[in-house]
Design a protein around this motif. Structure first.
Motif, mmCIF file in Angstrom:
data_model
loop_
_atom_site.group_PDB
_atom_site.id
_atom_site.type_symbol
_atom_site.label_atom_id
_atom_site.label_comp_id
_atom_site.label_asym_id
_atom_site.label_seq_id
_atom_site.Cartn_x
_atom_site.Cartn_y
_atom_site.Cartn_z
ATOM 1 N N ILE A 33 0.861 -1.224 0.262
ATOM 2 C CA ILE A 33 -0.073 0.019 -0.053
ATOM 3 C C ILE A 33 0.926 1.405 0.018
ATOM 4 N N TYR A 34 1.983 1.351 0.858
ATOM 5 C CA TYR A 34 2.950 2.423 0.582
ATOM 6 C C TYR A 34 3.581 2.786 -0.559
ATOM 7 N N ASN A 35 3.816 1.277 -1.153
ATOM 8 C CA ASN A 35 4.348 1.555 -2.615
ATOM 9 C C ASN A 35 3.417 2.029 -3.621
ATOM 10 N N PHE A 36 2.156 1.677 -3.509
ATOM 11 C CA PHE A 36 1.170 2.082 -4.297
ATOM 12 C C PHE A 36 1.026 3.803 -4.324
ATOM 13 N N ALA A 37 1.170 4.212 -3.049
ATOM 14 C CA ALA A 37 0.992 5.732 -2.630
ATOM 15 C C ALA A 37 2.045 6.400 -3.536
ATOM 16 N N LYS A 38 3.340 5.811 -3.610
ATOM 17 C CA LYS A 38 4.273 6.283 -4.093
ATOM 18 C C LYS A 38 4.379 6.548 -5.646
ATOM 19 N N ASN A 39 3.633 5.493 -6.143
ATOM 20 C CA ASN A 39 3.524 5.394 -7.521
ATOM 21 C C ASN A 39 2.043 5.809 -8.141
ATOM 22 N N ILE A 40 1.461 6.723 -7.437
ATOM 23 C CA ILE A 40 0.238 7.282 -7.881
ATOM 24 C C ILE A 40 0.413 8.625 -8.184
ATOM 25 N N GLY A 41 -0.066 9.347 -9.324
ATOM 26 C CA GLY A 41 0.164 10.693 -9.356
ATOM 27 C C GLY A 41 -1.203 11.349 -8.682
ATOM 28 N N TRP A 42 -0.986 12.161 -7.670
ATOM 29 C CA TRP A 42 -1.909 12.571 -6.913
ATOM 30 C C TRP A 42 -2.611 13.815 -7.313
ATOM 31 N N PRO A 43 -3.636 14.367 -7.164
ATOM 32 C CA PRO A 43 -3.839 15.683 -7.505
ATOM 33 C C PRO A 43 -3.021 17.027 -6.916
ATOM 34 N N ALA A 44 -2.549 17.913 -7.889
ATOM 35 C CA ALA A 44 -1.653 18.776 -7.691
ATOM 36 C C ALA A 44 -1.999 19.462 -6.363
ATOM 37 N N GLY A 45 -3.250 19.977 -5.955
ATOM 38 C CA GLY A 45 -3.524 20.558 -4.771
ATOM 39 C C GLY A 45 -3.319 19.826 -3.654
ATOM 40 N N ASP A 46 -2.993 18.357 -3.791
ATOM 41 C CA ASP A 46 -2.567 17.677 -2.402
ATOM 42 C C ASP A 46 -1.132 17.829 -1.728
ATOM 43 N N GLU A 47 -0.185 18.421 -2.558
ATOM 44 C CA GLU A 47 0.788 18.459 -2.289
ATOM 45 C C GLU A 47 1.111 19.274 -0.833
ATOM 46 N N GLY A 48 1.747 18.652 -0.073
ATOM 47 C CA GLY A 48 1.990 19.447 1.357
ATOM 48 C C GLY A 48 0.864 18.736 2.347
ATOM 49 N N LYS A 49 -0.309 18.424 1.806
ATOM 50 C CA LYS A 49 -1.202 17.777 2.694
ATOM 51 C C LYS A 49 -0.914 16.260 3.077
ATOM 52 N N ASP A 50 -1.356 16.044 4.452
ATOM 53 C CA ASP A 50 -1.374 14.554 4.674
ATOM 54 C C ASP A 50 -1.961 13.550 3.920
ATOM 55 N N LEU A 51 -1.161 12.398 3.579
ATOM 56 C CA LEU A 51 -1.838 11.371 2.902
ATOM 57 C C LEU A 51 -2.705 10.602 3.770
ATOM 58 N N VAL A 52 -4.066 10.539 3.622
ATOM 59 C CA VAL A 52 -4.797 9.856 4.481
ATOM 60 C C VAL A 52 -5.107 8.379 4.000
ATOM 61 N N ILE A 53 -4.807 7.382 4.746
ATOM 62 C CA ILE A 53 -5.027 6.005 4.449
ATOM 63 C C ILE A 53 -6.191 5.381 5.339
ATOM 64 N N THR A 54 -7.263 5.017 4.950
ATOM 65 C CA THR A 54 -8.568 4.594 5.923
ATOM 66 C C THR A 54 -8.742 3.152 5.481
ATOM 67 N N VAL A 55 -8.669 2.402 6.660
ATOM 68 C CA VAL A 55 -8.767 0.891 6.811
ATOM 69 C C VAL A 55 -10.074 0.623 7.181
ATOM 70 N N ILE A 56 -10.730 -0.345 6.334
ATOM 71 C CA ILE A 56 -12.004 -1.068 6.619
ATOM 72 C C ILE A 56 -11.919 -2.299 6.705
ATOM 73 N N GLY A 57 -12.106 -2.857 8.003
ATOM 74 C CA GLY A 57 -12.172 -4.405 8.291
ATOM 75 C C GLY A 57 -10.908 -5.178 8.349
ATOM 76 N N ASP A 58 -9.581 -4.634 8.734
ATOM 77 C CA ASP A 58 -8.543 -5.328 8.985
ATOM 78 C C ASP A 58 -7.661 -4.710 9.935
ATOM 79 N N SER A 59 -7.717 -5.118 10.933
ATOM 80 C CA SER A 59 -7.079 -4.468 12.228
ATOM 81 C C SER A 59 -5.543 -4.754 12.005
ATOM 82 N N GLU A 60 -5.072 -5.903 11.398
ATOM 83 C CA GLU A 60 -3.829 -6.095 11.419
ATOM 84 C C GLU A 60 -2.884 -5.214 10.355
ATOM 85 N N VAL A 61 -3.704 -4.836 9.223
ATOM 86 C CA VAL A 61 -3.153 -4.065 8.268
ATOM 87 C C VAL A 61 -3.062 -2.713 8.762
ATOM 88 N N GLU A 62 -4.092 -2.487 9.364
ATOM 89 C CA GLU A 62 -4.166 -1.058 10.107
ATOM 90 C C GLU A 62 -3.061 -0.694 10.907
#
Length: 171
Positions: A33-62
């Protein structure tokens, strides 16, 4: 009495091994998931903002993601990990990970995230057909992923060629 102790010991060892392998799989999923985040082109306005990852249904991955977020960034962005119980009513999330136990919620999640530039990653194979961007596939103890460039592009996100080459394209 000795047989009972042997059976109990074998049972405990088996339970420990299964638990360790589940934790190991969760660790690898978090790293992916971390590597996916590094290889996605995020919208230009997101620079400098926190990258938010929400996990549903998997406490171990969270838990693994929380550990990584303490020491790792995605580019210059800090990572914030949140959990949710439902597929609707989520705060803005850049990545939403839907655990295998909640995979039946994928269509609801995709509908709820329509128009949002969120990467939807699932813990069960085949869910790109239901709108997910990436789905994990475990075969023979190895972790891989299916990737739908079309579903990711619909979200206004761009996928690096490197990421497309590493996964199995499904569209």
């Amino acid at each position: 009495m000795l047989n009972t102790k042997k059976i109990l010991l074998v049972g405990l060892i088996t339970l420990f091994a299964l638990s360790a392998s589940a934790q190991g799989m969760a660790k690898f999923q978090a790293l992916f998931i971390y590597n996916f985040a590094k290889n996605i082109g995020w919208p230009a306005g997101d620079e400098g903002k926190d990258l938010v990852i929400t996990v549903i249904g998997d406490s171990e991955v969270e838990s693994q993601l929380v550990g990584l977020s303490k020491t790792q960034k995605v580019g210059s962005r800090n990572v914030v990990v949140k959990s949710a119980a439902a597929a609707t009513g989520l705060v803005k999330s850049d990545i939403i990970y839907l655990g295998e136990s909640k995979s039946n919620l994928v269509s609801k999640l995709v509908s709820a995230q329509e128009g949002n530039p969120s990467l939807i990653v699932t813990g069960k194979s085949g869910l790109c057909a239901n709108g997910a961007g990436i789905s994990f596939v475990a075969k023979g103890g190895k972790l891989n992923f299916e990737i739908s460039n079309g579903n990711i592009s619909k979200k206004g996100l761009k996928v690096s060629n490197k990421l497309l080459q590493l996964g199995t394209a499904v569209d």
